[in-house]
Design a protein around this motif. Sequence first.
Motif, PDB file in Angstrom:
ATOM      1  N   GLU A 316      -8.738  42.974  74.920  1.00 42.94           N
ATOM      2  CA  GLU A 316      -9.928  42.455  74.241  1.00 42.94           C
ATOM      3  C   GLU A 316     -11.158  43.329  74.469  1.00 42.94           C
ATOM      4  N   ALA A 317     -11.284  43.880  75.664  1.00 40.07           N
ATOM      5  CA  ALA A 317     -12.418  44.759  75.952  1.00 40.07           C
ATOM      6  C   ALA A 317     -12.359  46.014  75.087  1.00 40.07           C
ATOM      7  N   VAL A 318     -11.156  46.540  74.893  1.00 38.25           N
ATOM      8  CA  VAL A 318     -10.988  47.714  74.028  1.00 38.25           C
ATOM      9  C   VAL A 318     -11.395  47.360  72.605  1.00 38.25           C
ATOM     10  N   MET A 319     -10.973  46.193  72.124  1.00 37.16           N
ATOM     11  CA  MET A 319     -11.338  45.757  70.786  1.00 37.16           C
ATOM     12  C   MET A 319     -12.853  45.593  70.647  1.00 37.16           C
ATOM     13  N   PHE A 320     -13.461  44.991  71.654  1.00 35.20           N
ATOM     14  CA  PHE A 320     -14.901  44.726  71.595  1.00 35.20           C
ATOM     15  C   PHE A 320     -15.706  46.022  71.578  1.00 35.20           C
ATOM     16  N   PHE A 321     -15.396  46.925  72.486  1.00 31.68           N
ATOM     17  CA  PHE A 321     -16.180  48.164  72.570  1.00 31.68           C
ATOM     18  C   PHE A 321     -15.861  49.118  71.412  1.00 31.68           C
ATOM     19  N   THR A 322     -14.663  49.002  70.836  1.00 36.62           N
ATOM     20  CA  THR A 322     -14.363  49.759  69.616  1.00 36.62           C
ATOM     21  C   THR A 322     -15.254  49.283  68.477  1.00 36.62           C
TER      22      THR A 322
END
Length: 355
Positions: A316-322
């Motif tokens: 989820e963090a990868v999705m958010f910062f992407t």
Amino acid sequence: MYYVLPLITAFVCCFLAIRLVQPVAVKAGLVDVPNSRKHHSGSIPLIGGVAIYIGVIMSSLFFFSDTEMFHVYVLSASVILFLGVLDDKFDLSVRVRVIVQMSVASLMIFGAGIYIDSFGYILGFFELKLGVFGVVVTIFAVIGAINAFNMVDGIDGLAGALSAISFAVLAFMLARTGSSWYLLPALFVAAICAFLMFNLRWPNKGLNKVFMGDAGSMFIGLTIIWLLVIGTQPESEAFRPVAALYIIAVPLMDMAAIMYRRIRKGTSPFKPDRDHLHHIFERAGYNRKQALAYISCISIAIALLGCLMEVYLVNEAVMFFTFIFMFVIYNFILSRIWRIISKIRMWKNKRTNKA
């Protein structure tokens, strides 16, 4: 036929509603007239949203589960549609619109009992729970979604196309987890297709043009945020909260970027202007059909990216910062758009001269 019949019903009901309501709207003066910001020809009936409402609600009475939560949704949708009709007719103040939108958000929270209580694991290895602040966040989310789709409704077909993309993704996400709510966004896709035939006058140029109006864009924005909140509830969890950013990416980014620019200029974030993404495409030399096609393709690409990340459970963090990275790039490009447009024009001129 079990899956097709509801869609046909929504399409036909919306199509017939446009035919029937058009002359009434003209007589009542519910039309959009050209001005300094609106460059269409003649007075266009603002009844697309009313027709979509009729198409979706009528078909829902036959095919959708009759639950208390659905009753609250219909009440909320009816209130926001009525607000939009009044705004189309009388151009209501921002204060009145926001107060009613807050009331509709309260219906969702306290009537249906759903609100955003968590942002998930967007910051890493802990869940960002909101607790009682979830109520406030949900109110802002409802107002934001309603106005995002309202603001993006600037050229023929754009609000309809972008909302149809969001509804299609929502239908897929909700269906894959067995939620009965998957049918509602599917009905919207069918009804919006009927509306787009009139709005774009395709495939028959003989169809009389109609606009969605604030009634339609507000109604659509409310429904999308309603379904996004339902989809992230713990009991259903059709998708994680961060996926919602990708589902409404273009309207959300366009609204956030333009409100930021307006505030920096010292003007009201709700003051209309001609600095939206579709206006920039037009100034760059693209016609409205090209702008519609390019922006829709961008929306589809981001929505598909979000779908794939959700299906394969990307962190989820990868999705958010992407997503944040995409928004920063988007805002950076817009802040320098005139330099970019100048270079594009110079490049086009060089190609023309060479030819």
